[in-house]
Design a protein around this motif. Sequence first.
Motif, short mmCIF file in Angstrom:
data_model
loop_
_atom_site.label_atom_id
_atom_site.label_comp_id
_atom_site.label_asym_id
_atom_site.label_seq_id
_atom_site.Cartn_x
_atom_site.Cartn_y
_atom_site.Cartn_z
N THR A 39 34.22 51.71 40.81
CA THR A 39 34.62 50.53 40.48
C THR A 39 36.16 50.45 40.54
O THR A 39 36.73 49.30 40.97
CB THR A 39 33.95 50.23 39.07
OG1 THR A 39 32.66 49.93 39.27
CG2 THR A 39 34.26 48.88 38.62
N ILE A 42 37.35 49.91 44.06
CA ILE A 42 36.88 48.48 44.56
C ILE A 42 37.82 47.58 43.82
O ILE A 42 38.48 46.50 44.44
CB ILE A 42 35.64 48.05 44.22
CG1 ILE A 42 34.63 49.06 45.03
CG2 ILE A 42 35.03 46.66 44.27
CD1 ILE A 42 33.05 48.76 44.55
N GLU A 43 38.25 47.42 42.70
CA GLU A 43 38.93 46.63 41.92
C GLU A 43 40.45 46.61 42.33
O GLU A 43 41.17 45.64 42.78
CB GLU A 43 39.03 47.03 40.60
CG GLU A 43 37.89 46.69 39.72
CD GLU A 43 37.68 46.66 38.33
OE1 GLU A 43 38.43 47.50 37.82
OE2 GLU A 43 36.66 46.55 37.64
N THR A 46 40.55 45.14 45.95
CA THR A 46 39.98 43.69 45.75
C THR A 46 41.38 42.98 45.08
O THR A 46 41.85 41.77 45.38
CB THR A 46 39.09 43.41 44.69
OG1 THR A 46 37.92 44.12 45.49
CG2 THR A 46 38.67 41.92 44.66
#
Length: 79
Positions: A39, A42-43, A46
């Motif tokens: 996560t 991904i963060e 992003t």
Amino acid sequence: MTHPLTPDAQRACLRALASAAARVGFDVPLAKYTQVQATEVIEAVTMAYEKSLHVQSEPSNKPNKTLTDDAPFDDPIPF
């Protein structure tokens, strides 16, 4: 809808990925990341992607040149 990334935006996303992977440890295979580690990666990517979209959408903004020359993935991206 997919937004094409400029070479600067691609580099920003790669730098975010490298930074997050460095925190986890480059010796850890992606398949072995915990959910929290995955996560985080991904963060990071992003957020870099969203920032690049914001910079591209503002005609008065010039690309953010806060990236350092010694960052990973400085090789040119072919088009």
